[in-house]
Structure formats: C-alpha cells, structure tokens
Design a protein around this motif. Structure first.
Motif, PDB file in Angstrom:
ATOM      1  N   GLY A 143       0.824  -1.218   0.000  1.00 11.80           N
ATOM      2  CA  GLY A 143       0.000   0.000   0.000  1.00 11.80           C
ATOM      3  C   GLY A 143       0.851   1.258   0.000  1.00 11.80           C
ATOM      4  O   GLY A 143       0.561   2.218  -0.719  1.00 11.80           O
ATOM      5  N   ILE A 144       1.917   1.242   0.811  1.00 11.77           N
ATOM      6  CA  ILE A 144       2.813   2.404   0.860  1.00 11.77           C
ATOM      7  C   ILE A 144       3.486   2.589  -0.496  1.00 11.77           C
ATOM      8  O   ILE A 144       3.507   3.699  -1.060  1.00 11.77           O
ATOM      9  N   ALA A 145       4.044   1.496  -1.042  1.00 11.70           N
ATOM     10  CA  ALA A 145       4.754   1.590  -2.321  1.00 11.70           C
ATOM     11  C   ALA A 145       3.803   1.989  -3.448  1.00 11.70           C
ATOM     12  O   ALA A 145       4.124   2.863  -4.275  1.00 11.70           O
ATOM     13  N   GLY A 146       2.620   1.365  -3.475  1.00 19.69           N
ATOM     14  CA  GLY A 146       1.655   1.666  -4.543  1.00 19.69           C
ATOM     15  C   GLY A 146       1.199   3.112  -4.506  1.00 19.69           C
ATOM     16  O   GLY A 146       1.161   3.789  -5.535  1.00 19.69           O
ATOM     17  N   GLY A 147       0.858   3.603  -3.316  1.00 18.59           N
ATOM     18  CA  GLY A 147       0.405   4.989  -3.193  1.00 18.59           C
ATOM     19  C   GLY A 147       1.491   5.966  -3.566  1.00 18.59           C
ATOM     20  O   GLY A 147       1.269   6.935  -4.302  1.00 18.59           O
ATOM     21  N   PHE A 148       2.715   5.694  -3.097  1.00 19.09           N
ATOM     22  CA  PHE A 148       3.838   6.596  -3.357  1.00 19.09           C
ATOM     23  C   PHE A 148       4.164   6.660  -4.850  1.00 19.09           C
ATOM     24  O   PHE A 148       4.220   7.733  -5.442  1.00 19.09           O
ATOM     25  N   LEU A 149       4.350   5.475  -5.471  1.00 14.22           N
ATOM     26  CA  LEU A 149       4.745   5.451  -6.879  1.00 14.22           C
ATOM     27  C   LEU A 149       3.643   6.007  -7.775  1.00 14.22           C
ATOM     28  O   LEU A 149       3.906   6.733  -8.732  1.00 14.22           O
ATOM     29  N   SER A 150       2.403   5.674  -7.445  1.00 12.44           N
ATOM     30  CA  SER A 150       1.286   6.161  -8.249  1.00 12.44           C
ATOM     31  C   SER A 150       1.235   7.690  -8.223  1.00 12.44           C
ATOM     32  O   SER A 150       1.088   8.345  -9.256  1.00 12.44           O
ATOM     33  N   PHE A 151       1.389   8.262  -7.025  1.00 14.06           N
ATOM     34  CA  PHE A 151       1.335   9.722  -6.918  1.00 14.06           C
ATOM     35  C   PHE A 151       2.505  10.351  -7.664  1.00 14.06           C
ATOM     36  O   PHE A 151       2.343  11.321  -8.415  1.00 14.06           O
ATOM     37  N   LEU A 152       3.693   9.785  -7.452  1.00 10.93           N
ATOM     38  CA  LEU A 152       4.905  10.345  -8.068  1.00 10.93           C
ATOM     39  C   LEU A 152       4.785  10.352  -9.594  1.00 10.93           C
ATOM     40  O   LEU A 152       5.010  11.379 -10.255  1.00 10.93           O
ATOM     41  N   LEU A 153       4.407   9.212 -10.161  1.00 13.01           N
ATOM     42  CA  LEU A 153       4.355   9.106 -11.620  1.00 13.01           C
ATOM     43  C   LEU A 153       3.270  10.013 -12.207  1.00 13.01           C
ATOM     44  O   LEU A 153       3.490  10.681 -13.218  1.00 13.01           O
ATOM     45  N   GLN A 154       2.099  10.037 -11.564  1.00 16.57           N
ATOM     46  CA  GLN A 154       1.027  10.899 -12.084  1.00 16.57           C
ATOM     47  C   GLN A 154       1.424  12.367 -12.023  1.00 16.57           C
ATOM     48  O   GLN A 154       1.173  13.134 -12.948  1.00 16.57           O
ATOM     49  N   TYR A 155       2.051  12.748 -10.903  1.00 14.99           N
ATOM     50  CA  TYR A 155       2.409  14.160 -10.760  1.00 14.99           C
ATOM     51  C   TYR A 155       3.457  14.564 -11.792  1.00 14.99           C
ATOM     52  O   TYR A 155       3.385  15.649 -12.367  1.00 14.99           O
ATOM     53  N   VAL A 156       4.415  13.673 -12.042  1.00 14.67           N
ATOM     54  CA  VAL A 156       5.469  13.990 -13.018  1.00 14.67           C
ATOM     55  C   VAL A 156       4.879  14.064 -14.429  1.00 14.67           C
ATOM     56  O   VAL A 156       5.198  14.947 -15.215  1.00 14.67           O
ATOM     57  N   TRP A 157       3.987  13.127 -14.767  1.00 15.59           N
ATOM     58  CA  TRP A 157       3.454  13.058 -16.130  1.00 15.59           C
ATOM     59  C   TRP A 157       2.296  14.041 -16.371  1.00 15.59           C
ATOM     60  O   TRP A 157       2.196  14.639 -17.425  1.00 15.59           O
ATOM     61  N   PHE A 158       1.413  14.161 -15.384  1.00 12.97           N
ATOM     62  CA  PHE A 158       0.191  14.933 -15.647  1.00 12.97           C
ATOM     63  C   PHE A 158       0.081  16.224 -14.840  1.00 12.97           C
ATOM     64  O   PHE A 158      -0.828  17.017 -15.067  1.00 12.97           O
ATOM     65  N   GLY A 159       0.934  16.411 -13.862  1.00 12.82           N
ATOM     66  CA  GLY A 159       0.774  17.576 -12.984  1.00 12.82           C
ATOM     67  C   GLY A 159      -0.366  17.366 -12.017  1.00 12.82           C
ATOM     68  O   GLY A 159      -0.591  16.255 -11.546  1.00 12.82           O
ATOM     69  N   THR A 160      -1.120  18.434 -11.751  1.00 12.62           N
ATOM     70  CA  THR A 160      -2.167  18.322 -10.723  1.00 12.62           C
ATOM     71  C   THR A 160      -3.501  17.811 -11.277  1.00 12.62           C
ATOM     72  O   THR A 160      -4.445  17.633 -10.525  1.00 12.62           O
ATOM     73  N   ARG A 161      -3.609  17.650 -12.602  1.00 10.17           N
ATOM     74  CA  ARG A 161      -4.846  17.075 -13.158  1.00 10.17           C
ATOM     75  C   ARG A 161      -4.507  15.796 -13.887  1.00 10.17           C
ATOM     76  O   ARG A 161      -3.967  15.807 -14.981  1.00 10.17           O
ATOM     77  N   SER A 162      -4.874  14.686 -13.268  1.00 10.63           N
ATOM     78  CA  SER A 162      -4.527  13.384 -13.840  1.00 10.63           C
ATOM     79  C   SER A 162      -5.696  12.852 -14.669  1.00 10.63           C
ATOM     80  O   SER A 162      -6.491  13.639 -15.195  1.00 10.63           O
ATOM     81  N   PHE A 163      -5.849  11.541 -14.722  1.00 13.01           N
ATOM     82  CA  PHE A 163      -6.904  10.927 -15.541  1.00 13.01           C
ATOM     83  C   PHE A 163      -8.274  11.514 -15.203  1.00 13.01           C
ATOM     84  O   PHE A 163      -8.604  11.675 -14.030  1.00 13.01           O
ATOM     85  N   ALA A 164      -9.044  11.809 -16.229  1.00 13.58           N
ATOM     86  CA  ALA A 164     -10.419  12.323 -16.091  1.00 13.58           C
ATOM     87  C   ALA A 164     -10.470  13.639 -15.305  1.00 13.58           C
ATOM     88  O   ALA A 164     -11.524  14.022 -14.807  1.00 13.58           O
ATOM     89  N   GLY A 165      -9.338  14.302 -15.178  1.00 15.40           N
ATOM     90  CA  GLY A 165      -9.317  15.606 -14.520  1.00 15.40           C
ATOM     91  C   GLY A 165      -9.194  15.557 -13.005  1.00 15.40           C
ATOM     92  O   GLY A 165      -9.185  16.596 -12.348  1.00 15.40           O
ATOM     93  N   PHE A 166      -9.105  14.342 -12.443  1.00 14.93           N
ATOM     94  CA  PHE A 166      -8.978  14.236 -10.989  1.00 14.93           C
ATOM     95  C   PHE A 166      -7.539  14.494 -10.562  1.00 14.93           C
ATOM     96  O   PHE A 166      -6.596  14.277 -11.330  1.00 14.93           O
ATOM     97  N   ASP A 167      -7.387  14.905  -9.310  1.00 16.44           N
ATOM     98  CA  ASP A 167      -6.062  15.109  -8.743  1.00 16.44           C
ATOM     99  C   ASP A 167      -5.381  13.747  -8.568  1.00 16.44           C
ATOM    100  O   ASP A 167      -6.053  12.751  -8.277  1.00 16.44           O
ATOM    101  N   PRO A 168      -4.036  13.697  -8.721  1.00 10.25           N
ATOM    102  CA  PRO A 168      -3.330  12.413  -8.528  1.00 10.25           C
ATOM    103  C   PRO A 168      -3.628  11.769  -7.173  1.00 10.25           C
ATOM    104  O   PRO A 168      -3.571  10.550  -7.036  1.00 10.25           O
ATOM    105  N   PHE A 169      -3.986  12.581  -6.183  1.00 10.50           N
ATOM    106  CA  PHE A 169      -4.299  12.058  -4.846  1.00 10.50           C
ATOM    107  C   PHE A 169      -5.410  11.005  -4.906  1.00 10.50           C
ATOM    108  O   PHE A 169      -5.325   9.949  -4.283  1.00 10.50           O
TER     109      PHE A 169
END
Lengths: 513, 88
Positions: free
Chosen positions: A430-456
């Motif tokens: 859970g820690i690794a998944g949450g961390f990596l998911s947030f990191l990758l989305q933020y680097v690739w999409f910034g604050t608006r990720s898939f469907a316009g939602f925040d990477p959070f």
C-alpha cells in the motif's frame, strides 16, 4: 511592504513573549513518565481544549492563511467550494483515526506514527521507511513554512527575507526543544486562539466597511461575474477538481503523521469527544471566514503586488491600526504552530524510529534528552539552510508532503488499525503503490490526472487495491498480533494490557519496544 | 460487552458515511445550480453556495455535535488516569 507602524512591532513582540511564556509554563509541568513519552506525547495527558486546538493549529498552516485568501482574491466564490470539505474534517479526523489511534497508543506504548505501524505489523522495515519519508518530506514542508513566514514579515514589517527566516527558525526551534510536545501543544492552543480571533476581527471590520454581503456581491459582479460562480475565472475548479479537493481536505489532512501523532497524546475518550466537538465549532467559524477575507479583499483592494498579499493587505485596509498588529499575528501563528509540530514529528522520527528502535538496548534518560534536543536543532538547521536559498524542486516536495504523504499512508494506516487480516506485505504494498502512483502521475500529468482528478484520488485507489490484494495473497500476520490489536471483547486482551501499562508506569519503566 | 476495537470501527464507518453524504450533497447541488447556470444573490450569497455549501455545512455541524457528544462511545476506563491536578 504595506505598513510597519510601531503598534504592529509592539503587537508582534507581545505575541512572541506570550508564546515563550506558554512554552515556559509547559516546560515546568513535567509528568512522571519517561523523558521520551513526556517530550514526544506529553505523557499522554492532553485534555480536550489543548488536544483540539493543537490538532487544528497543526493542520492550519501558512497556506491556509496566506494561500487560501490569495485564491479567494483571484477566483472569488468558487474557492468556497474548493475548501468546503472542512465541514466534515472534525468528524473524519476524529472518527476515522482519533479514538482508535489513542487506544492503540495507550495499549502498545507507541510514541510516533512509524511506531504505530511498525508495532502493528512487527516490521522494522515499515518503521524505517515511514520514518525516512517523514524526515525528507517534513523538512521540505518546514522549508516552505519558513519561506512563507519570512515573506509575511518582509511584507508587513519590512524585515529582510534572510533575517526573517533566521528569526523564524531560531524562535520556533528554541521553544520546541525547550518544552517538547507539551510546549508545542500549549503554544499551538494559544496560536489557534490568536488565529481565530484575528480572522473574526478582520471579517467583522471588512463587512462593516463594505456595508454588508450584498455590497460584496455587487462589487464582485461589477468586476467580473465569473467571481460569483463555479468553476470560477480561467476554469479554476472543474467538477473533477472539486471532487478531488473534497477528498483531499477531508481525508488527507487527518491522515498526516503530524495530526495522527496528536491522538497518541490524548488523555482519554472523554477528552477526544470534547475535542471533536470543539473543533467542529472552530473549523466552521475559521474556514469560511478565511476565504471570505480573500473574497472581500478583492473588492477592498482589487490590485495587489502579489496575490499572496491578500491577507495582510485586507487586514491593513480595514482593521484599525491599534488592532492590526494583533490581527497580523494570526498568519504568523498559523505558520509557527505548523513548524513546531513538524519539527517535533521529524526529530522524533530521527531519535525514536531511526535510532532508538534499531538499537539493541533502550537509550538512557540523559541520552534521550540530549539526542532529542540535538535532533530538533539539527532539523531546524537543515530546513534553515534550504530556506535561505529554496531549491527549484521545493514546490514539488511540498505538494507531495501535503497530499502525497496522505495518499501513501492513508489506507495502510486506516486498514492497519481496523482490518485484522491485513499484514506486513499489504502495508508495504500500500505504501509503495500509493507513493509510486502519486509520483508518476504528478510527473506526467501535474495536478490534473486521468479524467481531470487530482493524482491524490487515483493514488488512494491504487494504494487501497495494493493493501487488499497483497494482504489476501499472502499469509495472515501472527495470531498473537491480531489478538493484541483486535480483541473480541472487553476483558480478553484490552484491559489487561492497559493494566500492564499502568503497572509499567508505576514501576518507572518505559513503554514497550 | 463490545470491545474498544468494535466500537471504534462502528464509529469510523459512520464517519465515512457522513463524509460520503456530504460529498454527494455538496458536489451534486453545486453541479446543478452552479457550473454554467445563471447565478443570483440570496442575502449577498450566490444561490449555489447557499444551498450547496452553507446548508450542508450547517447539517454537518449538527451531525458533528451528535457524533462527538452522543455517538462516540465513552469508554469506561481512561487510557491512563492523569496525575491529580495535572489535567491540561
């Protein structure tokens, strides 16, 4: 700079003197527990008022008092929707984590957030990973708070930036090291009162000067009607972003290690209930008024050198000079209370989670005391060094510290304390998944990720999936751990453990390792 | 008798339900009344903000009073009795 009158200086001086006085009182009031338990969780003796106020003072930072009104000034009423999930923060914060964390803290002797996870899964790796994450991200967050505080002092008092940063670092680290958690909690409580009083005074004078809410409405309409509706100017808050922020404020704030630590210091359930009640009132007064200051500031002072000046400029435009200094202490109080809490959480991660818990023997009282002081000043020094020349990537780390940390730890913590089947593999996944998911989305999409939602939002979902999948795919944890954390009824495990803790206290020994 | 764990879990589930209901009420109302719809003032407050933010805020305020003072179970034994006269 907007003003630097003698009254403002005098008020700042009085505010600082009062802060140190509370730290002095806290230092004198030591409990009979060991140094570590007293320094990091005030001997678990915090009552409802202090618990509630330190909880909210830690959550309300420089961003709340400087950044949020700046958004209100720029984007108008849509910012009220952006912030409004604070309506449930008291319920989610105390309901999801409060009582359960307080119980487990008393039962296991946990002093820090990593302690809690480490003991729950009997895993040194989990304690170390969460300790390292806290140190790196909270130092970055401290840097941002130093910068915000120095900017406020620069704008209002004309003190050069470098001197402001130095003053902040020295002041807060002094009283934090001097009094530990109790001093932090007491000064937080005082600062929370300063914050709310300052905000209410400003709103009162602003409405009086403008002639009522209808005049504010008309003033905004005459500038641009977009300030009155959603999504606001320049598409500030589309619906997916509004949903994202509803989740962020209500879930990310309460899941921060610095806020969860507050519950470890709680005296008993009664204190927790009352604190939850008090905070519901406090938040309902504070947050709409903070955004209101920005919105009314747009009508009162439409042109600003920088949007971040919305709070001081509005205060100086409406509040009589004799009161302005006290009111201007509110944003400083918000920043100082956050810094002190983060300093303590970070130094505890160094002393307790990375050092003491990896030693074969416990530290002596003297060693613990010296190391805790040293760690507090060392963390403040490192943050100061970065704040004098903030690195380019600071903003990214701050965003991660604010929401990424919660996305990383929310479900591992929540399910860890409520789901007996969860195990070490699930927690680490859970820690690794949450961390990596947030990191990758933020680097690739910034604050608006898939469907316009925040990477959070997506990171929370990924983390939840990882916790559940990894826990079910691997054998459950030891039966003894599950019995300790999930007793089926009173009298089987919980009460004897509480009694043991009381006996341990009486005998003067420290919490279990 | 119900264990501390079970009562905490029950309280956490209700906190989650309050969060979910508030989220649906706020986002749903604001999506219907705001976002491209004509806005009008009710006492100086935009209509979407009054029905979509301040009314649910009032409801959540009341829910929190019930939740904190009535619903959270007061455990019969404190975590640790504070030393006499040491309560803060």
């Amino acid at each position: 700079m907007y003003a630097a009158g003698t009254q403002v200086w005098l008020a700042f001086g009085l505010y600082l003197a009062a802060t140190f006085y509370f730290a002095y009182l806290a230092h004198r009031k030591t409990s009979k527990t060991g140094f570590m338990e007293d320094f990091f969780v005030a001997g678990r003796s915090i009552g409802p008022w202090v618990l509630g106020l330190t909880w909210i003072a830690t959550a309300a930072s420089g961003g709340t008092f400087i950044g949020s009104p700046a958004l209100g000034h720029t984007y108008g009423w849509s910012v009220m929707l952006w912030i409004c999930s604070y309506m449930v923060v008291a319920t989610t914060g105390f309901g999801l984590f409060g009582k359960r964390v307080a119980e487990l803290g008393a039962r296991t002797g946990a002093l820090t957030f990593p302690d809690l996870l480490r003991d729950r899964f009997d895993s040194r790796a989990i304690g170390t990973v969460s300790g390292v994450a806290i140190i790196i991200l909270y130092i970055a967050y401290l840097v941002a708070q130093y910068v915000a505080g120095a900017r406020v002092i620069e704008a209002v008092l004309g003190v050069p930036y470098h001197w402001g940063v130095l003053g902040f670092a020295l002041t807060v680290s002094l009283y934090t090291a001097y009094g530990g958690f109790r001093a932090v909690a007491w000064t937080d409580a005082f600062q929370a009162i300063v914050m709310l009083t300052g905000v209410l005074i400003t709103v009162f004078f602003a409405i009086r000067k403008l002639g009522g809410l209808q005049a504010v409405y008309d003033g905004l309409e005459s500038q641009t009607p977009d300030l009155l509706t959603t999504p606001g100017p320049t598409d500030f808050l589309p619906i997916p972003t509004a949903i994202s922020f509803f989740c962020i404020w209500a879930l990310a704030g309460p899941a921060q290690p610095s806020t969860i630590t507050r519950f470890l210091a709680c005296r008993d359930t009664k204190a927790l209930k009352r604190a939850c009640f008090l905070i519901g009132i406090y938040i309902s007064l504070l947050y709409p008024c903070i955004i209101g200051i920005g919105i009314m500031g747009r009508v009162l002072v439409p042109e600003l050198a920088a949007a971040d000046h919305a709070t001081p400029a509005t205060i100086l435009a409406v509040v009589p000079p004799v009161l302005a200094g006290f009111v201007l202490a509110a944003p400083l109080a918000a920043i100082m209370s956050t810094i002190s809490s983060f300093l303590l959480v970070t130094s505890s991660a160094i002393v307790r989670d990375l050092y003491e818990r990896n030693l074969p023997e416990r530290l002596t009282e003297k060693q613990a005391r010296n190391l805790s002081y040293l760690a507090t000043f060392a963390v403040a020094g490192v943050a100061l060094a970065f704040a004098l020349q903030p690195p380019d990537f600071l903003q990214f780390i701050v965003v991660f510290a604010g929401t990424g940390l919660a996305a990383t730890f929310f479900f591992p913590t929540l399910l860890g304390v409520y789901w007996p089947r969860m195990n070490k593999a699930g927690c680490l996944a859970g820690i690794a998944g949450g961390f990596l998911s947030f990191l990758l989305q933020y680097v690739w999409f910034g604050t608006r990720s898939f469907a316009g939602f925040d990477p959070f939002v997506w990171s929370m979902i990924v983390s939840l999936f990882c916790v559940v999948a990894a826990s079910l795919a691997t054998p459950p944890g030891a039966e003894s751990l599950r019995e300790r954390y999930f007793p089926k009824s009173h009298g089987q495990a919980a009460r004897p453990v509480l009694r043991l803790r009381a006996i341990r206290r009486t005998m003067g020994s420290a919490p279990s390792m | 008798m119900e264990s501390d764990y079970r009562s905490s879990r029950r309280e956490a589930i209700v906190a989650g339900i309050i969060f979910a209901v508030a989220c649906v009420w706020v986002i749903g109302t604001c999506a219907v009344l705001g976002y491209g719809q004509p806005v009008h003032s009710i006492g100086g407050i935009p209509n979407w903000a009054l029905w979509g933010i301040f009314l649910p805020w009032l409801a959540c305020f009341a829910a929190n009073i019930w939740y904190s003072l009535i619903f959270i179970r007061d455990e019969d034994e404190p975590n640790e009795p504070p030393p006499a006269g040491k309560a803060e």
